[in-house]
Design an enzyme around this catalytic site. Structure first.
Site, PDB file in Angstrom:
ATOM      1  N   ARG A 110       0.819  -1.211   0.000  1.00  0.00           N
ATOM      2  CA  ARG A 110       0.000   0.000   0.000  1.00  0.00           C
ATOM      3  C   ARG A 110       0.853   1.262   0.000  1.00  0.00           C
ATOM      4  NH1 ARG A 110      -3.018   1.940  -2.686  1.00  0.00           N
ATOM      5  NH2 ARG A 110      -4.011  -0.114  -2.671  1.00  0.00           N
ATOM      6  N   LYS A 148       0.674  25.027  -3.399  1.00  0.00           N
ATOM      7  CA  LYS A 148      -0.561  24.317  -3.047  1.00  0.00           C
ATOM      8  C   LYS A 148      -0.307  22.812  -3.117  1.00  0.00           C
ATOM      9  CE  LYS A 148      -3.457  28.115  -4.649  1.00  0.00           C
ATOM     10  NZ  LYS A 148      -4.473  28.584  -5.630  1.00  0.00           N
ATOM     11  N   LYS A 180       2.440  40.103  -2.845  1.00  0.00           N
ATOM     12  CA  LYS A 180       1.034  40.131  -3.235  1.00  0.00           C
ATOM     13  C   LYS A 180       0.371  41.421  -2.736  1.00  0.00           C
ATOM     14  CE  LYS A 180       0.350  35.250  -3.985  1.00  0.00           C
ATOM     15  NZ  LYS A 180      -0.666  34.181  -3.995  1.00  0.00           N
ATOM     16  N   GLU A 210       3.000  40.744  -7.697  1.00  0.00           N
ATOM     17  CA  GLU A 210       1.701  40.468  -8.305  1.00  0.00           C
ATOM     18  C   GLU A 210       0.985  41.776  -8.624  1.00  0.00           C
ATOM     19  OE1 GLU A 210      -1.491  37.326  -6.923  1.00  0.00           O
ATOM     20  OE2 GLU A 210      -1.851  39.211  -5.868  1.00  0.00           O
ATOM     21  N   ASP A 231      -2.365  38.608 -12.328  1.00  0.00           N
ATOM     22  CA  ASP A 231      -3.380  37.838 -11.618  1.00  0.00           C
ATOM     23  C   ASP A 231      -4.762  38.018 -12.232  1.00  0.00           C
ATOM     24  OD1 ASP A 231      -4.362  36.175  -9.503  1.00  0.00           O
ATOM     25  OD2 ASP A 231      -5.108  37.974  -8.507  1.00  0.00           O
TER      26      ASP A 231
END
Length: 294
Positions: A110, A148, A180, A210, A231
């Site tokens: 597994r 992320k 940002k 950004e 963005d």
């Protein structure tokens, strides 16, 4: 700066092996704990042969992790990879053959499959995006990952992005600067925050800022920005941004990127397209282990 367009984190063979060993040790401790009660039903002296099959087309990734899982439980296991790391397989293709202790193979199964299915999923998704933009005439855009990632598995997932043909963004908060909207507001504006970045983080791999409008882009460029994140701009805005930039800074796009939009974005002439879904929204590749008679 061409160096901003190339991977700066070098996944050497030794680094990957060490990373895989550490990740697998944690995973085995989580799964096996004080011992595998079910595999304990098997005679410890019993040998076995097994193979791992891919049930769907994929870019194979995670071999060092699967191999580490098998070898940590049976150092004498014999392994033969039939599909090399980073190469593509077809449905029902055997990717790995192995021979070793039946009990150890069962205990490792597994953990080995978990790493293969996750990392191959990331590599496969990345390869799909890379294939899409490579078909765009005159494309120069690199497909780039983000932060992320699954907690504790960031480097493994960023390695998988590379295996799929993508480029890594910053590894974490410590190696590069990404300014940002809230950073700009807290620092007192674009000019102030860029000056502060040059003074405070001279060793950063890069400094990126950004912007959300073309006016902000022009301001950032006037302040000497060398890397700008556009963005959530539409295609017309992106084309105008490329014209305004005129090659002065690396232009990266984020927001609204999916397989139906990525080719249009690449066609605008931007340099990088960052996609959180490469590591965040992945569907595990279906692998299975099957025992065979000796």
């Amino acid at each position: 700066d061409a160096t901003l367009m190339t991977p700066y984190f070098d996944f050497s063979e030794a680094e990957v092996a060490a990373l895989a060993q550490a990740d697998v040790a944690r995973a085995l401790q989580e799964d096996v704990g004080s011992g595998d009660l079910t595999a304990g039903l098997i005679d410890p002296a019993r040998p076995a042969k097994a193979r791992i099959l891919a049930r769907e087309a994929a870019t194979i990734c995670g071999a060092p992790w699967a191999q580490s899982a098998l070898m940590q439980l049976d150092p004498n296991v014999r392994l033969q990879w039939l599909v090399p790391e980073g190469q593509r397989c077809v449905p029902d293709q055997v990717v790995l053959e192995m021979q070793g202790s039946a009990r150890s193979l069962l205990t490792a199964e597994r953990t080995a499959l978990n790493f293969l299915q996750l990392l191959s999923a990331v590599a496969t998704k990345t390869a799909t995006y890379c294939d899409a933009v490579q078909s765009v005439p005159g494309n120069r855009a690199h497909i780039v990952d983000t932060r992320k990632t699954l907690p504790g598995l960031r480097l493994a997932q960023k390695y998988a992005v590379r295996m799929g043909g993508g480029t890594n963004h910053r590894i974490g908060l410590y190696d590069a600067v990404l300014i940002k909207e809230n950073h700009i507001a807290a620092a007192g504006g674009v000019k102030a925050v860029l000056a502060r970045a040059a003074a405070v983080a001279p060793s950063a791999k890069f400094v990126e800022i950004e912007v959300e409008t073309l006016a902000q882009l022009a301001e950032a460029l006037d302040c000497g920005a060398s890397m700008v994140l556009l963005d959530n701009m539409n295609l017309d805005q992106l084309r105008q941004a490329v014209q305004i930039n005129a090659g002065r800074a690396i232009l990266e796009v984020s927001g609204g990127v999916n397989l139906s939009t990525v080719q249009g974005i690449a066609a605008t002439g931007v340099d990088r397209i960052s996609i959180g879904a490469l590591t965040k929204d992945v569907q595990a590749i279906d692998f299975s282990m099957r025992f065979q008679e000796l």
